[in-house]
Design a protein around this motif. Structure first.
Motif, PDB file in Angstrom:
ATOM      1  N   THR A  69      67.532  21.249  88.741  1.00  0.00           N
ATOM      2  CA  THR A  69      66.502  22.248  88.452  1.00  0.00           C
ATOM      3  C   THR A  69      66.751  22.822  87.063  1.00  0.00           C
ATOM      4  O   THR A  69      67.877  22.818  86.565  1.00  0.00           O
ATOM      5  N   SER A  70      65.685  23.300  86.463  1.00  0.00           N
ATOM      6  CA  SER A  70      65.787  23.960  85.167  1.00  0.00           C
ATOM      7  C   SER A  70      64.584  24.884  85.027  1.00  0.00           C
ATOM      8  O   SER A  70      63.505  24.583  85.547  1.00  0.00           O
ATOM      9  N   ASP A  71      64.763  26.003  84.356  1.00  0.00           N
ATOM     10  CA  ASP A  71      63.669  26.938  84.108  1.00  0.00           C
ATOM     11  C   ASP A  71      63.387  27.025  82.614  1.00  0.00           C
ATOM     12  O   ASP A  71      64.304  27.114  81.800  1.00  0.00           O
ATOM     13  N   VAL A  72      62.111  26.994  82.274  1.00  0.00           N
ATOM     14  CA  VAL A  72      61.663  27.231  80.909  1.00  0.00           C
ATOM     15  C   VAL A  72      61.046  28.621  80.893  1.00  0.00           C
ATOM     16  O   VAL A  72      60.098  28.891  81.640  1.00  0.00           O
ATOM     17  N   VAL A  73      61.601  29.519  80.080  1.00  0.00           N
ATOM     18  CA  VAL A  73      61.166  30.913  80.041  1.00  0.00           C
ATOM     19  C   VAL A  73      60.516  31.191  78.692  1.00  0.00           C
ATOM     20  O   VAL A  73      61.091  30.888  77.641  1.00  0.00           O
ATOM     21  N   TYR A  74      59.307  31.758  78.733  1.00  0.00           N
ATOM     22  CA  TYR A  74      58.622  32.171  77.505  1.00  0.00           C
ATOM     23  C   TYR A  74      58.066  33.566  77.719  1.00  0.00           C
ATOM     24  O   TYR A  74      57.451  33.823  78.742  1.00  0.00           O
ATOM     25  N   PRO A  75      58.248  34.469  76.795  1.00  0.00           N
ATOM     26  CA  PRO A  75      59.005  34.328  75.561  1.00  0.00           C
ATOM     27  C   PRO A  75      60.506  34.284  75.840  1.00  0.00           C
ATOM     28  O   PRO A  75      60.954  34.740  76.896  1.00  0.00           O
ATOM     29  N   PRO A  76      61.279  33.773  74.896  1.00  0.00           N
ATOM     30  CA  PRO A  76      62.728  33.710  75.089  1.00  0.00           C
ATOM     31  C   PRO A  76      63.306  35.115  75.263  1.00  0.00           C
ATOM     32  O   PRO A  76      62.716  36.093  74.801  1.00  0.00           O
TER      33      PRO A  76
ATOM     34  N   ASN B 289      56.127  38.637  73.768  1.00  0.00           N
ATOM     35  CA  ASN B 289      54.878  38.019  73.323  1.00  0.00           C
ATOM     36  C   ASN B 289      53.765  39.036  73.520  1.00  0.00           C
ATOM     37  O   ASN B 289      53.637  39.616  74.588  1.00  0.00           O
ATOM     38  N   THR B 290      52.942  39.240  72.507  1.00  0.00           N
ATOM     39  CA  THR B 290      51.886  40.251  72.596  1.00  0.00           C
ATOM     40  C   THR B 290      50.511  39.657  72.884  1.00  0.00           C
ATOM     41  O   THR B 290      49.550  40.403  73.034  1.00  0.00           O
ATOM     42  N   LYS B 291      50.400  38.344  72.952  1.00  0.00           N
ATOM     43  CA  LYS B 291      49.105  37.693  73.168  1.00  0.00           C
ATOM     44  C   LYS B 291      49.081  36.991  74.522  1.00  0.00           C
ATOM     45  O   LYS B 291      50.093  36.439  74.959  1.00  0.00           O
ATOM     46  N   PRO B 292      47.935  36.982  75.195  1.00  0.00           N
ATOM     47  CA  PRO B 292      47.867  36.334  76.505  1.00  0.00           C
ATOM     48  C   PRO B 292      47.976  34.811  76.416  1.00  0.00           C
ATOM     49  O   PRO B 292      47.493  34.191  75.468  1.00  0.00           O
TER      50      PRO B 292
ATOM     51  N   HIS C  18      53.680  36.291  79.587  1.00  0.00           N
ATOM     52  CA  HIS C  18      54.959  35.641  79.846  1.00  0.00           C
ATOM     53  C   HIS C  18      54.770  34.554  80.905  1.00  0.00           C
ATOM     54  O   HIS C  18      53.780  34.577  81.648  1.00  0.00           O
ATOM     55  N   VAL C  19      55.707  33.622  80.960  1.00  0.00           N
ATOM     56  CA  VAL C  19      55.662  32.576  81.982  1.00  0.00           C
ATOM     57  C   VAL C  19      57.067  32.023  82.188  1.00  0.00           C
ATOM     58  O   VAL C  19      57.868  31.969  81.258  1.00  0.00           O
TER      59      VAL C  19
ATOM     60  N   THR D 211      46.156  32.546  72.523  1.00  0.00           N
ATOM     61  CA  THR D 211      45.488  32.977  71.309  1.00  0.00           C
ATOM     62  C   THR D 211      46.545  33.130  70.221  1.00  0.00           C
ATOM     63  O   THR D 211      47.713  33.344  70.525  1.00  0.00           O
ATOM     64  N   SER D 212      46.146  32.986  68.979  1.00  0.00           N
ATOM     65  CA  SER D 212      47.135  33.076  67.912  1.00  0.00           C
ATOM     66  C   SER D 212      47.857  34.413  68.012  1.00  0.00           C
ATOM     67  O   SER D 212      47.246  35.453  68.058  1.00  0.00           O
ATOM     68  N   GLY D 213      49.132  34.340  68.090  1.00  0.00           N
ATOM     69  CA  GLY D 213      49.905  35.562  68.270  1.00  0.00           C
ATOM     70  C   GLY D 213      51.231  35.461  67.568  1.00  0.00           C
ATOM     71  O   GLY D 213      51.466  34.575  66.753  1.00  0.00           O
TER      72      GLY D 213
END
Length: 129
Positions: free
Chosen positions: A53-60, A65-68, A99-100, A121-123
């Motif tokens: 298993t591995s998780d990718v987290v955004y933002p790090p 992150n301020t944009k959806p 975030h995701v 969106t550009s952020g």
């Protein structure tokens, strides 16, 4: 008889195409003005005794992150004909959020080879660390 042969060939071809593409997932939709916010390659060699298993987290961690987010693509990069190559699912956040977390999982004795792309969106990222 001729129709049966053609139908059988079509089913085999469709199955082969589906299998060779692996298990990729799309969450949300990428708009014409959306930009790639984050791309991460996850490649982990197989483990003989367990699944991975591995998780990718955004933002790090340490960033905001301020944009959806508009879309998350989880692309199986194995190119394998094996249908048991693993999968990716959203465990937190996602489209409409800022975030995701994408959870990647492989079956027993199979490695991970995924590309995760996150669009929005550009952020910009703000460092809070």
């Amino acid at each position: 008889m001729k129709h049966l042969i053609v139908l059988t060939f079509a089913v085999i071809a469709a199955t082969w195409i589906t299998i060779s593409q692996g298990v990729s997932s799309r969450y949300g939709s990428k708009g014409i003005h959306d930009q790639l916010l984050h791309r991460q390659y996850v490649v982990i060699e197989p483990s003989w005794w367990r699944g991975l298993t591995s998780d990718v987290v955004y933002p790090p961690p340490g960033y905001v992150n301020t944009k959806p987010i508009s879309a998350v693509f989880v692309i199986d990069s194995t190119g394998s004909t094996n249908t048991s190559t693993g999968y990716g699912s959203l465990s937190k956040g996602g489209p409409g959020e800022t975030h995701v977390t994408v959870h990647l999982k492989s079956p027993f004795r199979t490695g991970l080879n995924f590309t995760v792309e996150i669009y929005g969106t550009s952020g910009y990222l703000v460092n809070h660390g």
